[in-house]
Design a protein around this motif. Structure first.
Motif, mmCIF file in Angstrom:
data_model
loop_
_atom_site.group_PDB
_atom_site.id
_atom_site.type_symbol
_atom_site.label_atom_id
_atom_site.label_comp_id
_atom_site.label_asym_id
_atom_site.label_seq_id
_atom_site.Cartn_x
_atom_site.Cartn_y
_atom_site.Cartn_z
ATOM 1 N N LEU A 22 40.699 37.931 40.728
ATOM 2 C CA LEU A 22 41.132 36.559 40.852
ATOM 3 C C LEU A 22 41.149 35.952 39.244
ATOM 4 N N ALA A 78 43.984 37.357 37.736
ATOM 5 C CA ALA A 78 45.335 36.649 37.961
ATOM 6 C C ALA A 78 45.246 35.333 37.131
ATOM 7 N N GLU A 104 46.011 36.248 33.496
ATOM 8 C CA GLU A 104 47.337 36.683 33.282
ATOM 9 C C GLU A 104 48.378 35.549 32.960
ATOM 10 N N TYR A 105 48.239 34.472 33.507
ATOM 11 C CA TYR A 105 48.855 33.318 32.957
ATOM 12 C C TYR A 105 48.990 33.111 31.546
ATOM 13 N N SER A 157 47.838 43.537 42.439
ATOM 14 C CA SER A 157 46.575 43.168 42.172
ATOM 15 C C SER A 157 46.425 41.780 42.672
ATOM 16 N N ARG A 158 47.459 40.959 42.309
ATOM 17 C CA ARG A 158 47.148 39.604 42.796
ATOM 18 C C ARG A 158 47.197 39.674 44.265
ATOM 19 N N ALA A 215 43.942 40.470 45.467
ATOM 20 C CA ALA A 215 42.980 39.188 45.685
ATOM 21 C C ALA A 215 43.202 38.180 46.667
ATOM 22 N N ALA A 234 51.952 36.903 46.827
ATOM 23 C CA ALA A 234 51.455 37.475 45.402
ATOM 24 C C ALA A 234 52.864 37.639 44.639
#
Length: 332
Positions: free
Chosen positions: A28, A31, A34-35, A101-102, A105, A210
């Motif tokens: 998480l 994630a 990443e933004y 990966s998302r 999560a 995701a």
């Protein structure tokens, strides 16, 4: 040496839940980062995959020696090097793995949230029990369904319900007084979290949510997967309950007892019904459901392509090969 190894893995299993939450937290965090910048997210997600591999290591003893599941045991062993390999690939720059990966999560949040909240897990288990009971009764079988962790028979004898940890109304009791090889006059079949289909539903929820796609197509993908999994899982419970409770699949008992290190012959029917037949058919069902999902949401194929690359070291373009592609009317 092997006895010490297995004893160590058994003790290590106590850390599976905190390891699972640690991996989810890192996924998480990745994630969220990443933004802003994938390079900030890369160390967190790579470490998450390493912890995820250790998490599966903690489950090896449970699946092999407690659950006696060939499929789950083999899967947990293979997941360890695969998770470490995924960490290495992502660290080296395979950015498509951020989507996978998302998905992991989201799967973890869905599954562990239900398992970790007692009122939610009890409600789900007892609802599945009631629905399974209705279907079993519909087929002409009427086992008693009980709460608690013990059963007292008509003659006053008391029996512990095997491996039942929570006193939910979730145990079917079948009369086994006519079964010659039974050590007690009853057979119990308990609905636990693994019998609710939550694990499979969490997988598809993670895969669908995701990817980046319009909400309408995501909802359609959820509609062709989650209800189907839930219903098929009820049929699975009914099949296992009836065949095990009535000892209908007591095939090749000597061979099965030797292969699975069983202590009693009555366990053979459960191993064949659940661990072999039901789990084997579950794999086939998941493949079919995946096909239905990618018809509605081809973006999911990008995750499957990454999985295939990890397994074969070859690149794939499944959207082109299968003729599935997002609608041209979708927003950019």
């Amino acid at each position: 040496m092997f006895d010490q190894l297995w004893a160590g893995l058994d003790a290590f299993g106590a850390y599976s839940t905190p390891l699972g939450w640690m991996a989810i937290g890192l996924f998480l965090l990745g994630a969220a980062l990443e933004y802003y910048d994938r390079e900030y997210a890369r160390p967190a997600v790579a470490l998450a995959w390493v912890v995820f591999g250790v998490f599966w290591l903690s489950l090896v003893h449970h699946f092999i020696f407690v659950q006696r599941s060939v499929i789950e045991g083999l899967g947990s062993i293979l997941a360890i090097p695969l998770a470490l390999y995924l960490a290495a690939l992502l660290w080296r720059g395979r950015d498509s793995l951020f989507v996978f990966s998302r998905a992991i999560a989201i799967m973890g949040v869905v599954y562990f949230s239900v398992v970790s909240i007692p009122v939610v897990s009890q409600t789900l288990i007892e609802a599945v029990t009631r629905q399974t009971e209705f279907l079993i009764n519909l087929l002409g079988f009427e086992p008693e369904v009980v709460s608690g962790t013990q059963i007292t028979t008509a003659d006053g004898s008391t029996f512990e319900i095997a491996k039942k940890e929570n006193p939910f109304r979730s145990t079917f009791v079948f009369d086994a007084s006519d079964v010659s090889y039974m050590e007690q006059p009853i057979i119990t079949y308990t609905i636990v979290m693994a019998c609710t289909g939550l694990g499979s539903m969490a997988i598809f929820i993670g895969l669908i949510l995701a990817v980046r796609a319009p909400a309408e197509r995501k909802l359609r993908a959820l509609a062709v997967s989650i209800p189907v999994i839930y219903v098929l899982n009820l049929f699975r419970n009914v099949f296992i309950g009836i065949t095990f409770g009535n000892q209908m699949t007591n095939f090749f008992p000597d061979v099965v007892m030797a292969l699975f290190s069983l202590e009693s012959q009555w366990q053979v029917s459960y191993i064949i019904s659940d661990r072999i037949i039901a789990q084997g058919l579950s794999v086939v069902a998941l493949v079919v459901i995946t096909w239905l999902v990618v018809r509605e949401l081809p973006e999911v194929l990008s995750i499957i392509e990454d999985v295939l690359y990890v397994l074969t070291r070859r690149e794939y373009d499944l959207q082109d090969a299968l003729g599935f592609a997002p609608p041209e009317s979708d927003p950019a």
